[in-house]
Motif scaffolding. Sequence first.
Motif, short mmCIF file in Angstrom:
data_model
loop_
_atom_site.label_atom_id
_atom_site.label_comp_id
_atom_site.label_asym_id
_atom_site.label_seq_id
_atom_site.Cartn_x
_atom_site.Cartn_y
_atom_site.Cartn_z
N CYS A 27 -5.13 -9.06 -10.43
CA CYS A 27 -4.92 -7.79 -9.75
C CYS A 27 -4.79 -6.69 -10.81
O CYS A 27 -3.96 -6.80 -11.71
N CYS A 30 -1.01 -5.10 -10.50
CA CYS A 30 0.25 -5.80 -10.79
C CYS A 30 0.06 -6.96 -11.75
O CYS A 30 1.04 -7.53 -12.23
N CYS A 47 -4.35 -7.87 -2.73
CA CYS A 47 -3.45 -8.61 -3.60
C CYS A 47 -2.27 -9.11 -2.77
O CYS A 47 -1.72 -8.36 -1.96
N CYS A 50 1.04 -6.93 -4.38
CA CYS A 50 1.21 -5.46 -4.34
C CYS A 50 0.26 -4.79 -3.37
O CYS A 50 0.27 -3.57 -3.23
ZN LIG Z 1 -1.32 -6.80 -7.19
#
Ligand SMILES: [Zn+2]
Length: 425
Positions: A27, A30, A47, A50
């Motif tokens: 991701c 994050c 994701c 997040c």
């Molecule tokens: Zn993420």
Amino acid sequence: MHPFGGIWAATPREAEAVAVHGRLRECPDCGLIQRLPPLPRGAVAHCSRCNAVLRRRRTDPVGRSLALAVTGLLLFVLAFSLPFMDVQVGGRDRATTLLTGPFELEQQGVWELSIAVLVTTLVAPLARLSALAYVLLGMQLRRPPRHLYTVFRWVEWISPWAMIEVFLLGVFVAYTRLVAIAHVEVGGAVFALGALMMAMAAADSVLDHEAIWEGLERRGVVAGRVPGHGGPLCGCDSCGLVSRATLACPRCGAHIRPRKPDSLTRTWALLAAGAALYLPANILPVMTVVYLGRGAPSTILGGVQELLGAGMWPLAALVFFASITVPVLKLVGLTTLLISTRRGARTRLRERTLIYRIIDSVGRWSMIDVFMISILTALVRMGALASVFPGVGAVAFCGVVILTMVASQSFDPRLMWDAAGQNRR
Ligand SMILES: [Zn+2]
Ligand SMILES: [Zn+2]
């Protein structure tokens, strides 16, 4: 070595595993490495931590994107060859094209603004469309050129600097201010720009980057070098491939960096430079409007007050938001994110990531005022009767916009999650 992999697959068995179980993906917001299952057409993968969009799978990503990119290129030629706007004040007439603005800015000695306008409205959008069309066309060839992967990497890199949609809003603001003092005729270039904006937005929305990268892999058009194979799993910043390469991405050839280099220090430095220019940008005049021999310099806030005075409050609110609220939001927001990261804050990670996404996406809209000044300078050149001169405040303002844009690009939101101990590395 087989070019397919959950990570860069070393064996056909691993490649088969990808077909069944999907690909690994880091991701970008994050830093969580997760497995993306094979997606049906039209599906979006978020994701799991997040909620960032990891992939949008599109129907026919190559054909539609190519058609739209070629349409965009044709509209580009039209926009830059047709007349832009015609202005008449007191019997005097002035005709312009899209290139008149940057040319006049250069003549007035503010070449920094001239370059900024040229890059964001001509060079970047044209380079992006041509590079995209080139890659999509090249992929169809029997023997696709080897360097396609480098060109496609550029497409991603140039994107934030192509600002046709912001320019169009600048055209609208400039037009609204002009009709008060002059007769304005809108030329074909404005309509071509409108159509170009829609073609570019549509090309963006049908483009499935991962599908293009997979298409390039299938055709063997990848960097392919795997130096230092055997490091920890790491996602490529440029194409998103998760591999164990330690030097260069085996798919797009970009440098492998677990996080953006010196992210916090760079962001601090760029923010400080942006903040230092913020005061002159707001105090110094951004332009001087001379009408019937009289005129006074006006600042960014003065421009908003003029729009309010003329009763155009929706436009005044828009310019206030883009030129005054957004730069403050970026400066304060990024500073808060930097401080919380340095202190290793563990709370509100999703909210802070969302704030980062907002800051990163709205920054470009502050260019409205720069574009408006460029357009007015180009159009209103009738000596003492009516003239607009750019002010030094506009250079400082443009500096704030660009520095804070680069600052938000150099901030790595994954560091917030690292600092909170969420990523084991
Ligand atoms: Zn993420
Ligand atoms: Zn890559």
